[in-house]
Design an enzyme around this catalytic site. Structure first.
Site, mmCIF file in Angstrom:
data_model
loop_
_atom_site.group_PDB
_atom_site.id
_atom_site.type_symbol
_atom_site.label_atom_id
_atom_site.label_comp_id
_atom_site.label_asym_id
_atom_site.label_seq_id
_atom_site.Cartn_x
_atom_site.Cartn_y
_atom_site.Cartn_z
ATOM 1 N N HIS A 155 -49.490 130.286 -60.702
ATOM 2 C CA HIS A 155 -48.750 129.457 -59.736
ATOM 3 C C HIS A 155 -49.401 128.089 -59.640
ATOM 4 O O HIS A 155 -50.613 127.933 -59.824
ATOM 5 C CB HIS A 155 -48.641 130.137 -58.370
ATOM 6 C CG HIS A 155 -49.953 130.411 -57.680
ATOM 7 N ND1 HIS A 155 -50.582 129.500 -56.864
ATOM 8 C CD2 HIS A 155 -50.740 131.508 -57.679
ATOM 9 C CE1 HIS A 155 -51.693 130.021 -56.383
ATOM 10 N NE2 HIS A 155 -51.827 131.247 -56.867
ATOM 11 N N ASP A 203 -49.084 125.950 -56.909
ATOM 12 C CA ASP A 203 -49.404 125.483 -55.566
ATOM 13 C C ASP A 203 -50.789 125.959 -55.150
ATOM 14 O O ASP A 203 -51.331 126.931 -55.699
ATOM 15 C CB ASP A 203 -48.357 125.942 -54.551
ATOM 16 C CG ASP A 203 -48.254 127.461 -54.434
ATOM 17 O OD1 ASP A 203 -48.302 128.138 -55.479
ATOM 18 O OD2 ASP A 203 -48.108 127.971 -53.301
ATOM 19 N N GLU A 261 -46.444 130.437 -54.023
ATOM 20 C CA GLU A 261 -47.155 131.707 -53.902
ATOM 21 C C GLU A 261 -48.025 131.746 -52.662
ATOM 22 O O GLU A 261 -48.128 132.776 -51.993
ATOM 23 C CB GLU A 261 -48.008 131.917 -55.165
ATOM 24 C CG GLU A 261 -48.599 133.325 -55.301
ATOM 25 C CD GLU A 261 -49.962 133.494 -54.647
ATOM 26 O OE1 GLU A 261 -50.444 134.636 -54.577
ATOM 27 O OE2 GLU A 261 -50.540 132.478 -54.195
ATOM 28 N N GLU A 262 -48.652 130.616 -52.325
ATOM 29 C CA GLU A 262 -49.614 130.601 -51.224
ATOM 30 C C GLU A 262 -48.969 130.751 -49.848
ATOM 31 O O GLU A 262 -49.667 130.982 -48.855
ATOM 32 C CB GLU A 262 -50.449 129.313 -51.267
ATOM 33 C CG GLU A 262 -51.321 129.171 -52.514
ATOM 34 C CD GLU A 262 -52.434 130.203 -52.599
ATOM 35 O OE1 GLU A 262 -52.491 131.113 -51.742
ATOM 36 O OE2 GLU A 262 -53.249 130.122 -53.531
ATOM 37 N N ASP A 296 -50.619 138.798 -64.025
ATOM 38 C CA ASP A 296 -50.759 137.699 -63.066
ATOM 39 C C ASP A 296 -52.236 137.512 -62.739
ATOM 40 O O ASP A 296 -53.103 138.236 -63.247
ATOM 41 C CB ASP A 296 -49.952 138.021 -61.805
ATOM 42 C CG ASP A 296 -49.682 136.801 -60.918
ATOM 43 O OD1 ASP A 296 -50.045 135.674 -61.318
ATOM 44 O OD2 ASP A 296 -49.113 136.976 -59.828
ATOM 45 N N HIS A 304 -59.838 129.958 -51.364
ATOM 46 C CA HIS A 304 -59.269 129.709 -50.031
ATOM 47 C C HIS A 304 -60.330 129.203 -49.060
ATOM 48 O O HIS A 304 -60.066 129.128 -47.856
ATOM 49 C CB HIS A 304 -58.585 130.956 -49.461
ATOM 50 C CG HIS A 304 -57.264 131.260 -50.089
ATOM 51 N ND1 HIS A 304 -56.234 131.853 -49.407
ATOM 52 C CD2 HIS A 304 -56.789 131.036 -51.333
ATOM 53 C CE1 HIS A 304 -55.183 132.001 -50.208
ATOM 54 N NE2 HIS A 304 -55.508 131.504 -51.392
#
Length: 444
Positions: A79, A81, A148-149, A174, A418
């Site tokens: 992804h 993002d 996705e986030e 993934d 994160h």
């Protein structure tokens, strides 16, 4: 590091584009996402020239590389993002600097691990194979999500597009696991952990309402105090712990590489489930999360002013639902733990744990073989992934959904996802490209 001399620069260019997701569409910098898609096309011209592209949602990308056959198509995912920048970083989060860190060259920045490293690794592998004139043995699909986030809809739409075309993937890969060092107490070897399932991501809000009023005349057990009591009760009432089948298999594979006192315990994990569960609970949050559904109190809101009693107090709870637990079981546990009819439980989003993908299977063995080839010191093993990925939607069309990022990661790196100081080793990144390339070459 000579096989892909410009790959690092490509990753740097894409990390510098702040494709930050927000649940509020008004806060999304759509120009950054436009820039990312355009830059990706500039950096990987062969990929964009030879692969068929379908745009998904706002900025999602679904590429098809036609293979010599289409009976066993493969989907590689990533992804574009990223989450917002938090904390104090040693180097700017979007500068994508290559710096010396703990004796190695690393690429610093938000998204290096989650998940632009995988995205660029996949694209670079495909680009170099195209340059070499390679045609894959089976159709290869690249599904790159854009939300996705925030648990958005792009991946679901990609699944709908594949289903409309009648595509039933042989396997899907993934982000998720990694070549993880310092992963398990007593095991010195790095572990190539491949997620064969993932916990469900369910979010709820605990809400208490009252009269509100002036702070000079507080009543007992107002909304904020009642909410605080509910939070403490929930924090003190964890779900029962257990070890699912993938974790037992993980321990069986780790046993020969463990310290001597641990070897018989891990080798006999199926018979020693209660004792092992207690060990994991005591070893820290990373291992404890392997054993049960978890509750994280993440957001709080109350009064808009310090001299005003809140009329409504709310707490957001992010729940990661363990394999074997249902969402209904979890919600009932929360109600029993809080034990207060004045505390309302609002479900914001709910998702159960994903089905468990097979380990005794050609697809998983292909991942194992490729890990062994590129990372010969690592122990390939299945595990239950703690976080949620876009791949959970692909279980609707595929029974073999795996989660693995082919990069060496220390415990500190895993903790930076994160968080702050996210970074990826330059050599680790280049090895990851090699891994993707070898995987594509060996699909048959």
């Amino acid at each position: 590091m000579t096989a892909h001399p410009h790959a690092v620069e490509k990753l740097q260019a894409l990390v510098r584009i702040p494709t930050v997701s927000h649940r509020d569409p008004a806060r999304v910098d759509t120009a950054a996402f436009d820039d990312f898609v355009e830059t990706l096309a500039d950096l990987f011209p062969l990929l964009h020239e030879h692969l068929e592209l379908t745009r998904i949602s706002t900025h999602g990308l679904l590429f098809r590389w036609a293979g010599a056959a289409a009976e066993r198509p493969v989907v590689l995912m990533a992804h574009l993002d990223v989450v917002p920048v938090e904390g104090t970083w040693q180097h700017d989060a979007f500068a994508a600097e290559v710096v010396e860190h703990e004796g190695e060259q690393v690429i610093w920045g938000r998204g290096t691990l989650d998940d632009k490293g995988c995205l660029v690794g996949i694209c670079e592998a495909v680009e170099t194979l195209l340059a070499a004139g390679v045609t894959p043995a089976q159709d290869l699909w690249l599904s790159f999500g854009c939300d996705e986030e925030i648990m958005g809809t792009a991946a679901r739409q990609a699944v709908e597009e594949l289903a409309r075309r009648g595509v039933r993937p042989w396997f899907v890969l993934d982000e998720g696991g990694a070549i993880a060092s310092e992963a398990f107490p007593g095991v010195g070897a790095p572990v190539g952990v491949v997620g064969v399932t993932e916990k469900g991501a369910t979010s709820i809000e605990l809400r208490v309402q009252g009269r509100g009023g002036h702070a000079s005349t507080p009543a007992r057990m107002g909304p904020t105090a009642r909410l605080a009591r509910a939070i403490i009760r929930l924090d003190r009432s964890p779900m029962p712990a257990s070890l699912p089948a993938p974790t037992i298999e993980l321990f069986r594979r780790l046993a020969p590489h463990a310290a001597l006192p641990l070897r018989p315990v891990l080798a006999n994990a199926a018979r020693l489930r209660p004792a092992l569960t207690r060990v994991l609970l005591a070893a820290g949050p990373e291992t404890a999360a392997m054993t049960r559904t978890t509750f994280a109190i993440t957001t709080l809101s109350g009064s808009p002013a310090i001299n005003v009693i809140a009329a409504t107090a709310k707490a957001g709870v992010n729940i990661r639902v363990m394999v074997g637990d249902s969402v209904a079981d979890v919600l009932e546990h929360v109600r029993r733990a809080v034990d207060d009819d004045e505390v309302h439980l609002d479900v914001i989003e709910e998702d159960a744990a994903s089905p468990v993908s097979p380990v005794d299977d050609d697809a998983f063995r292909l991942l194992e073989t490729t890990i062994g080839e590129v990372f010969p010191d690592a122990v390939p093993a299945p595990y239950v992934m703690m976080a949620a990925t876009d791949s959970r939607h692909f279980t609707a069309i595929c029974e073999r959904v795996y989660r693995f990022a082919p990069f060496r990661m220390t415990k500190a790196q895993r903790e930076s996802i994160h968080s702050y100081d996210e970074h990826l080793g330059v050599q680790a990144f280049l090895d990851g490209i090699t891994w993707y390339r070898r995987l594509i070459e060996q699909v048959s």
